[in-house]
Design a protein around this motif. Structure first.
Motif, PDB file in Angstrom:
ATOM      1  N   PHE A  37     -12.412  -4.264  -1.461  1.00  0.00           N
ATOM      2  CA  PHE A  37     -11.320  -3.863  -1.964  1.00  0.00           C
ATOM      3  C   PHE A  37     -10.440  -2.852  -1.222  1.00  0.00           C
ATOM      4  N   ARG A  38      -9.009  -2.579  -1.568  1.00  0.00           N
ATOM      5  CA  ARG A  38      -8.135  -1.825  -0.760  1.00  0.00           C
ATOM      6  C   ARG A  38      -7.385  -1.188  -1.504  1.00  0.00           C
ATOM      7  N   GLN A  39      -6.983  -0.064  -1.079  1.00  0.00           N
ATOM      8  CA  GLN A  39      -6.022   0.865  -1.503  1.00  0.00           C
ATOM      9  C   GLN A  39      -5.152   1.491  -0.741  1.00  0.00           C
ATOM     10  N   ALA A  40      -3.653   0.990  -0.940  1.00  0.00           N
ATOM     11  CA  ALA A  40      -2.575   1.542   0.119  1.00  0.00           C
ATOM     12  C   ALA A  40      -2.065   2.768  -0.366  1.00  0.00           C
ATOM     13  N   PRO A  41      -1.431   3.395  -0.111  1.00  0.00           N
ATOM     14  CA  PRO A  41      -0.962   4.839  -0.411  1.00  0.00           C
ATOM     15  C   PRO A  41      -0.028   4.349  -1.518  1.00  0.00           C
ATOM     16  N   GLY A  42      -0.146   5.268  -2.509  1.00  0.00           N
ATOM     17  CA  GLY A  42       0.824   5.252  -3.733  1.00  0.00           C
ATOM     18  C   GLY A  42       0.506   3.955  -4.730  1.00  0.00           C
ATOM     19  N   LYS A  43      -0.459   3.144  -4.266  1.00  0.00           N
ATOM     20  CA  LYS A  43      -0.886   1.917  -4.920  1.00  0.00           C
ATOM     21  C   LYS A  43      -1.981   1.829  -5.538  1.00  0.00           C
ATOM     22  N   GLU A  44      -2.273   1.092  -6.613  1.00  0.00           N
ATOM     23  CA  GLU A  44      -3.551   1.109  -7.073  1.00  0.00           C
ATOM     24  C   GLU A  44      -4.422   0.157  -6.271  1.00  0.00           C
ATOM     25  N   ARG A  45      -5.641   0.428  -6.306  1.00  0.00           N
ATOM     26  CA  ARG A  45      -6.795  -0.177  -5.667  1.00  0.00           C
ATOM     27  C   ARG A  45      -6.587  -1.887  -6.095  1.00  0.00           C
ATOM     28  N   GLU A  46      -6.993  -2.579  -5.164  1.00  0.00           N
ATOM     29  CA  GLU A  46      -6.790  -4.151  -5.278  1.00  0.00           C
ATOM     30  C   GLU A  46      -8.218  -4.735  -4.828  1.00  0.00           C
ATOM     31  N   PHE A  47      -8.500  -5.856  -5.416  1.00  0.00           N
ATOM     32  CA  PHE A  47      -9.534  -6.589  -4.981  1.00  0.00           C
ATOM     33  C   PHE A  47      -9.137  -7.489  -3.688  1.00  0.00           C
TER      34      PHE A  47
END
Length: 120
Positions: A37-47
């Protein structure tokens, strides 16, 4: 209990490549679906991607299809994410995850994350 430790993150230029590794402890790891998974600044975690326990089945987010490849080596208790043709929008903290429960929404076990930064 399973512990997951990611490595391989860093800085890459757009169009470049990085390979992430996820080393797992625990004898049951080889029986679990595992993914990223990944999470960018200000965004929700995504698959991002997942691979079945024996590597026979893989699943990718549309945003990374054709660019990222997930693989595993159960003899080494390690899962890999080869990232090619990187884009600035791939910049995020990447988390390895897995377990008896593992879907595109979440998983039983999580690593601490590794930062990937892609410059334009």
């Amino acid at each position: 209990q399973v512990q997951l430790v990611e490595s391989g993150g860093g800085l890459a230029q757009a169009g470049g490549s990085l390979r992430l590794s996820c080393a797992a402890s625990g004898r049951t790891f080889s029986s679990y679906t595992t993914g990223w998974f990944r999470q960018a600044p200000g965004k929700e975690r995504e698959f991002v991607a997942a691979i079945s326990w024996n590597g026979g089945s893989t699943n990718y987010a549309d945003s990374v299809k054709g660019r990222f490849t997930i693989s595993r080596d159960n003899a080494k208790n390690t899962v890999y994410l080869q990232m090619n043709s990187l884009k600035p929008e791939d910049t995020a903290v990447y988390y390895c995850a897995g377990g008896r429960y593992m879907t595109t929404a979440g998983a039983d076990y999580w690593g601490q994350g590794t930062q990937v930064t892609v410059s334009s």
